[in-house]
Motif scaffolding. Structure first.
Motif, PDB file in Angstrom:
ATOM      1  N   GLN A 117       0.824  -1.255  -0.051  1.00 45.50           N
ATOM      2  CA  GLN A 117       0.153  -0.144  -0.029  1.00 45.50           C
ATOM      3  C   GLN A 117       0.629   1.331   0.025  1.00 45.50           C
ATOM      4  N   LYS A 120       1.990   1.852  -3.353  1.00 56.63           N
ATOM      5  CA  LYS A 120       1.005   2.502  -4.269  1.00 56.63           C
ATOM      6  C   LYS A 120       0.778   4.056  -4.014  1.00 56.63           C
ATOM      7  N   LEU A 121       0.962   4.353  -2.800  1.00 55.15           N
ATOM      8  CA  LEU A 121       0.835   5.850  -2.259  1.00 55.15           C
ATOM      9  C   LEU A 121       1.966   6.818  -2.925  1.00 55.15           C
ATOM     10  N   ILE A 124       1.159   7.671  -6.532  1.00 58.17           N
ATOM     11  CA  ILE A 124       0.345   8.745  -6.486  1.00 58.17           C
ATOM     12  C   ILE A 124       0.956   9.937  -5.953  1.00 58.17           C
ATOM     13  N   LYS A 261      -7.486  10.960  -4.094  1.00 58.87           N
ATOM     14  CA  LYS A 261      -7.124   9.373  -4.328  1.00 58.87           C
ATOM     15  C   LYS A 261      -6.122   8.885  -3.458  1.00 58.87           C
ATOM     16  N   TYR A 262      -5.079   9.797  -3.185  1.00 54.30           N
ATOM     17  CA  TYR A 262      -3.929   9.747  -2.008  1.00 54.30           C
ATOM     18  C   TYR A 262      -4.748   9.236  -0.569  1.00 54.30           C
ATOM     19  N   GLU A 265      -6.425   6.046  -0.471  1.00 52.71           N
ATOM     20  CA  GLU A 265      -5.520   4.912  -0.289  1.00 52.71           C
ATOM     21  C   GLU A 265      -5.076   5.027   1.191  1.00 52.71           C
ATOM     22  N   SER A 266      -5.031   6.283   1.749  1.00 54.92           N
ATOM     23  CA  SER A 266      -4.498   6.231   3.079  1.00 54.92           C
ATOM     24  C   SER A 266      -5.281   5.525   4.136  1.00 54.92           C
ATOM     25  N   ASP A 268      -6.977   2.851   3.317  1.00 52.55           N
ATOM     26  CA  ASP A 268      -6.672   1.490   3.201  1.00 52.55           C
ATOM     27  C   ASP A 268      -5.217   0.949   3.794  1.00 52.55           C
ATOM     28  N   LYS A 269      -4.325   2.204   3.803  1.00 47.09           N
ATOM     29  CA  LYS A 269      -3.178   1.819   4.353  1.00 47.09           C
ATOM     30  C   LYS A 269      -3.338   1.728   5.965  1.00 47.09           C
ATOM     31  N   TYR A 330      -9.753  12.234   3.835  1.00 45.40           N
ATOM     32  CA  TYR A 330     -10.326  11.911   2.743  1.00 45.40           C
ATOM     33  C   TYR A 330     -11.857  12.711   2.467  1.00 45.40           C
TER      34      TYR A 330
END
Length: 428
Positions: A117, A120-121, A124, A261-262, A265-266, A268-269, A330
């Motif tokens: 993850q 992935k971040l 981005i 988006k970041y 994903e954060s 999810d992290k 978010y």
């Protein structure tokens, strides 16, 4: 000779620009902000490489030590082992005085959800850094253009005022001749002198404003104070005005969408930080025990191991706080994206309106200046013939001067509006 070299260095350090594009190209090479943008993008790319390595997160260690047990530990053993009575204990020193050891350990993660993850971040984050770099460049160019056209406007006003100073001298000379002939009063002569002094002060004020704008230009582009910059572009008497299509610049929207988006994903992290990790572990050790003071004089005893390690992270106050923060970040990012969309749409309309407004002003000021020039010429002739007073002549003269300033300002406004549209359509 030293004066000649100093003069040559001054000429060499002076930069002249006859168009905005040349100035912007030069400022991009000098601007610390532009250089910092490149560094941030490079930093984001290096961070991605580190995040890729952190997926496996290999940890290897090598250690070595030499120990001198100056006083060995004492343990109690049953006395009957040594031929003593049952139930009694004897004190016995255990161990060897000198010990040399070397250890090697390896830990490689085979399953690391949080590491993937993070990778992935980091990808981005590179896109965010690149978009922010373009946004900063666009803002810099727009600010540079505003100061650039201010300087062009002031240069044109300075030239116009200097020409009008000659006209004021002519009026003063006419008033002086009439005063000597006894045709006019002292007041007419004084009004003419005050008019000339006001124009001279206008010249001084414009020159001060020019210096101030040049300093602003240097501050924006981080140009050293010792380096002289000169803008030589002139305001054209007639220049083509073409209506340009204003495209929607979605650079700010893209930036906020990436940040949204970041933020998603954060979340999810933060959730995956609670997932277990599975690692491959291995180790190897060498030990040597001696009763003599020596590092490598005895027998080495080796041992090693390989295996798998499963780690579970239990939730704590910090992890719960991070998950809560990620969620609200978010929500805020979504609001910023909505705001950016509204701003982009309104900015497009504003650019169109600014251009149309500037063109309309230009057309009006052309007609106004023509009328004011005609009025002044007629009043000047009437004053020369003694048919009107000096105050009416000076009033028409100042009206003509203001009309010249307004026309110059409207021309520069059209030029600036066109440049803003170019930036909007180009840097996106």
């Amino acid at each position: 000779m030293s004066f000649i070299f100093s003069h040559l260095e001054q000429i060499k350090a002076q930069k002249r620009f006859d168009n905005l594009e040349a100035l912007l190209a030069y400022s991009d090479t000098k601007s610390i902000s532009v250089q910092s943008n490149h560094i941030r993008v490079l930093q984001a790319k290096k961070t991605k490489l580190a995040a890729k390595l952190a997926i496996a997160d290999p940890v290897a260690s090598i250690s070595g030590n030499f120990t001198n047990n100056t006083r060995l530990p004492v343990n109690l053993f049953p006395a009957e082992i040594f031929g003593g009575q049952k139930g009694e204990f004897r004190e016995v020193q255990t161990g060897v005085q000198y010990n040399t050891a070397s250890n090697q350990n390896l830990d490689i993660k085979l399953l690391n959800f949080e590491g993937w993850q993070n990778y992935k971040l980091s990808d981005i984050n590179i896109q965010i850094s690149e978009t922010e770099s373009w946004l900063n460049l666009k803002n810099l160019h727009e600010n540079m253009a505003a100061v650039y056209y201010n300087i062009i406007q002031l240069n044109a006003q300075l030239e116009s005022t200097q020409q009008n100073l000659l006209v004021a001298d002519t009026l003063l000379q006419v008033a002086e001749n009439k005063y000597k002939q006894g045709i006019v009063k002292q007041q007419d002569l004084n009004d003419s002198r005050v008019n000339r002094l006001n124009i001279m002060e206008n010249i001084n004020q414009i020159q001060h404003l020019l210096k101030q704008n040049y300093l602003s230009l240097k501050i924006l582009a981080d140009i050293p104070d010792a380096e002289e910059v000169e803008i030589t572009e002139k305001v054209a008497t007639n220049f083509p005005i073409t209506k340009q299509d204003v495209q929607l610049n979605d650079l700010l929207i893209q930036s906020n969408l990436l940040k949204e988006k970041y933020a998603l994903e954060s979340i999810d992290k933060a959730r995956k930080s609670m997932y277990p990790t599975l690692s491959f572990v291995a180790g190897n050790s060498y030990n040597q025990y001696n009763n003599d003071f020596t590092l490598f004089g005895g027998k080495w005893i080796t041992s090693n191991y390989v295996g798998m390690k499963l780690n579970f992270a239990l939730p704590n106050a910090n992890t719960i706080s991070n998950r809560t923060k990620a969620y609200f970040d978010y929500e805020l990012a979504k609001k910023n994206t909505q705001q950016a969309q509204i701003t982009a749409d309104l900015t497009t309309r504003q650019l169109v309106n600014d251009f149309e407004k500037a063109v309309s002003q230009l057309q009006s000021h052309v007609d106004i200046l023509e009328i004011q020039q005609d009025t002044y010429e007629k009043n000047k002739n009437l004053y020369s013939e003694g048919l009107i007073s000096i105050d009416r002549t000076l009033t028409s003269f100042n009206a003509m001067l203001n009309a010249q300033y307004s026309l110059i300002s409207s021309k520069v406004s059209v030029m600036l509006a066109q440049s803003k549209i170019v930036f909007n359509n180009k840097i996106r």
